[in-house]
Design an enzyme around this catalytic site. Structure first.
Site, PDB file in Angstrom:
ATOM      1  N   ASP A   1     -13.101   3.424  -1.084  1.00 45.82           N
ATOM      2  CA  ASP A   1     -14.394   3.631  -1.165  1.00 45.82           C
ATOM      3  C   ASP A   1     -14.653   4.895  -0.278  1.00 45.82           C
ATOM      4  O   ASP A   1     -15.382   5.711  -0.484  1.00 45.82           O
ATOM      5  CB  ASP A   1     -15.160   2.706  -0.721  1.00 45.82           C
ATOM      6  CG  ASP A   1     -15.268   1.550  -1.649  1.00 45.82           C
ATOM      7  OD1 ASP A   1     -15.504   1.585  -2.822  1.00 45.82           O
ATOM      8  OD2 ASP A   1     -14.816   0.503  -1.245  1.00 45.82           O
TER       9      ASP A   1
ATOM     10  N   LYS B   1     -12.275  -0.010   2.132  1.00 41.01           N
ATOM     11  CA  LYS B   1     -12.253  -0.632   0.733  1.00 41.01           C
ATOM     12  C   LYS B   1     -13.041  -1.950   0.406  1.00 41.01           C
ATOM     13  O   LYS B   1     -13.619  -2.507   1.424  1.00 41.01           O
ATOM     14  CB  LYS B   1     -10.606  -1.054   0.561  1.00 41.01           C
ATOM     15  CG  LYS B   1      -9.922   0.281   0.281  1.00 41.01           C
ATOM     16  CD  LYS B   1      -8.317  -0.081   0.039  1.00 41.01           C
ATOM     17  CE  LYS B   1      -8.192  -0.959  -1.168  1.00 41.01           C
ATOM     18  NZ  LYS B   1      -8.824  -0.285  -2.411  1.00 41.01           N
TER      19      LYS B   1
ATOM     20  N   GLU C   1      -6.317  -7.049  -1.722  1.00 40.78           N
ATOM     21  CA  GLU C   1      -5.621  -5.234  -1.544  1.00 40.78           C
ATOM     22  C   GLU C   1      -5.218  -5.105  -0.239  1.00 40.78           C
ATOM     23  O   GLU C   1      -4.177  -4.493  -0.120  1.00 40.78           O
ATOM     24  CB  GLU C   1      -6.973  -4.238  -1.720  1.00 40.78           C
ATOM     25  CG  GLU C   1      -7.839  -4.488  -3.156  1.00 40.78           C
ATOM     26  CD  GLU C   1      -8.769  -3.615  -3.240  1.00 40.78           C
ATOM     27  OE1 GLU C   1      -9.187  -3.247  -4.461  1.00 40.78           O
ATOM     28  OE2 GLU C   1      -9.651  -3.698  -2.372  1.00 40.78           O
TER      29      GLU C   1
ATOM     30  N   GLY D   1      -7.254   2.528  -5.190  1.00 39.96           N
ATOM     31  CA  GLY D   1      -8.650   3.337  -4.896  1.00 39.96           C
ATOM     32  C   GLY D   1      -8.967   3.032  -3.555  1.00 39.96           C
ATOM     33  O   GLY D   1      -8.554   2.181  -2.676  1.00 39.96           O
TER      34      GLY D   1
ATOM     35  N   GLY E   1     -15.263  -3.058  -4.601  1.00 39.12           N
ATOM     36  CA  GLY E   1     -15.255  -3.895  -5.963  1.00 39.12           C
ATOM     37  C   GLY E   1     -14.842  -5.513  -5.538  1.00 39.12           C
ATOM     38  O   GLY E   1     -14.678  -6.199  -6.439  1.00 39.12           O
TER      39      GLY E   1
ATOM     40  N   SER F   1     -12.355   1.277 -10.590  1.00 40.22           N
ATOM     41  CA  SER F   1     -12.303   2.092 -11.601  1.00 40.22           C
ATOM     42  C   SER F   1     -11.093   3.087 -11.771  1.00 40.22           C
ATOM     43  O   SER F   1     -10.439   3.415 -12.687  1.00 40.22           O
ATOM     44  CB  SER F   1     -13.874   2.724 -11.944  1.00 40.22           C
ATOM     45  OG  SER F   1     -13.884   3.495 -10.820  1.00 40.22           O
TER      46      SER F   1
HETATM   47  C1  5RP Z   1     -12.267  -2.563  -4.848  1.00 33.90           C
HETATM   48  C2  5RP Z   1     -11.797  -1.358  -4.144  1.00 33.90           C
HETATM   49  C3  5RP Z   1     -11.880  -0.205  -4.786  1.00 33.90           C
HETATM   50  O1  5RP Z   1     -10.530   0.436  -4.570  1.00 33.90           O
HETATM   51  C4  5RP Z   1     -12.890   0.782  -4.406  1.00 33.90           C
HETATM   52  O2  5RP Z   1     -14.033   0.182  -4.462  1.00 33.90           O
HETATM   53  C5  5RP Z   1     -12.951   2.217  -4.990  1.00 33.90           C
HETATM   54  O3  5RP Z   1     -13.455   1.838  -6.501  1.00 33.90           O
HETATM   55  P1  5RP Z   1     -13.544   2.923  -7.566  1.00 33.90           P
HETATM   56  O4  5RP Z   1     -12.161   3.421  -7.880  1.00 33.90           O
HETATM   57  O5  5RP Z   1     -14.232   2.194  -8.621  1.00 33.90           O
HETATM   58  O6  5RP Z   1     -14.600   3.936  -6.827  1.00 33.90           O
HETATM   59  O7  5RP Z   1     -11.857  -1.208  -2.788  1.00 33.90           O
HETATM   60  O8  5RP Z   1     -12.188  -3.623  -3.826  1.00 33.90           O
END
Ligand code: 5RP
EC number: 5.3.1.6
Length: 262
Positions: A92, A102, A111, A90, A105, A35
């Protein structure tokens, strides 16, 4: 727009908007997933449209690729780009050494490949992502479908000798089926609560047959752009040890995010 956003969405938006300012004409840019990264892609799209910024983007997932095309960013493959100038993504969780979890998502494999192919990685995060020690957020690992249960059992067995506080694990589901990544693999989430030695854990997990990659990014992130719910952003750089604080202004034109559904 600002009044319609929750504090967490404001935080995500302002860090993405600030990070978009690091992108310069002609750059090859890795585009993250999630997001916060979706806000970034929209902000870059706005710069492409309003300023004539020309960049090429290497998306880390099919959904980021779709969004990037939608907002007018030229999309190329990593192999076509070869080396990237910058990746913005982004996270986590991040700790004081800018080590990351990470993969929330499910895009951790692409990534990680994209981030390590970049001269610089900038993480965009709302203030809730900062932790003293990694591990409260479940650590995702990507595993191949063949022998899934056998690999899962091997992972559980391996965790017994690791410096972690929790040792539960779960196969990530998408409805009643295992979640499938862009590479056709699955994700096992490790509920570790506290990771004592992230570097050792990352190396150990990647040595297990059937494990493709883990969501720990160690010594990859250079800069964190941290967003707060009141519009404040902090730009922290690990290489020169600087922290710069500023406030982003919410403008009417920022309602380009109103249809964002990631
Ligand atoms: C996806 C990721 C994202 O960067 C991580 O989950 C953060 O997501 P968000 O910006 O929705 O909080 O690693 O694989």
């Amino acid at each position: 727009m600002s009044s319609e956003l929750s504090p967490i969405d404001k935080a995500k938006f302002v860090c993405a908007k600030r990070a978009a300012q690091f992108v310069e004409n002609g750059m090859r840019v890795g585009l993250g997933t999630g997001s916060t990264a979706a806000w970034l892609v929209r902000c870059l799209g706005e710069r492409v449209r309003d300023e004539g910024l020309h960049i090429t983007g290497v998306p880390t997932s099919t959904r980021t690729a779709e969004l990037a095309r939608e907002v007018g960013i030229d999309v190329i493959t990593l192999d076509a780009a070869k080396r990237l100038d910058l990746t913005i993504d982004g996270a986590d969780e991040f700790d004081g050494a800018f080590n990351l979890i990470k993969g929330g998502g499910g895009a951790l494999l692409h990534e990680k490949v994209v981030a390590t192919s970049s001269d610089r990685m900038i993480v965009i995060a709302d203030v809730g992502k900062e932790v003293e020690t990694l591990g409260a957020f479940p650590l995702p690992i990507e595993v191949i479908p063949f022998g899934l249960q056998t690999t899962h059992a091997l992972v559980d067995e391996t965790l017994v000798s690791m410096d972690v506080l929790g040792r539960d694990s779960s196969l990530r589901m998408d409805g009643d089926k295992p979640f499938v990544t862009d590479e056709g693999n699955h994700i096992i989430d490790l509920h570790l609560k506290r990771i004592g030695d992230a570097r050792q854990l990352a190396m150990t997990l990647n040595q297990l047959p059937g494990v493709v990659e883990n969501g720990l990014l160690i010594d990859i992130c250079d800069t964190v752009v941290l967003g707060f719910g009141d519009g404040k952003v902090e730009v922290r750089d690990i290489n020169d040890g600087t922290v710069a604080s500023e406030r982003m202004v919410f403008a009417e034109s920022d309602n380009l995010f109103s249809d964002l559904s990631d």
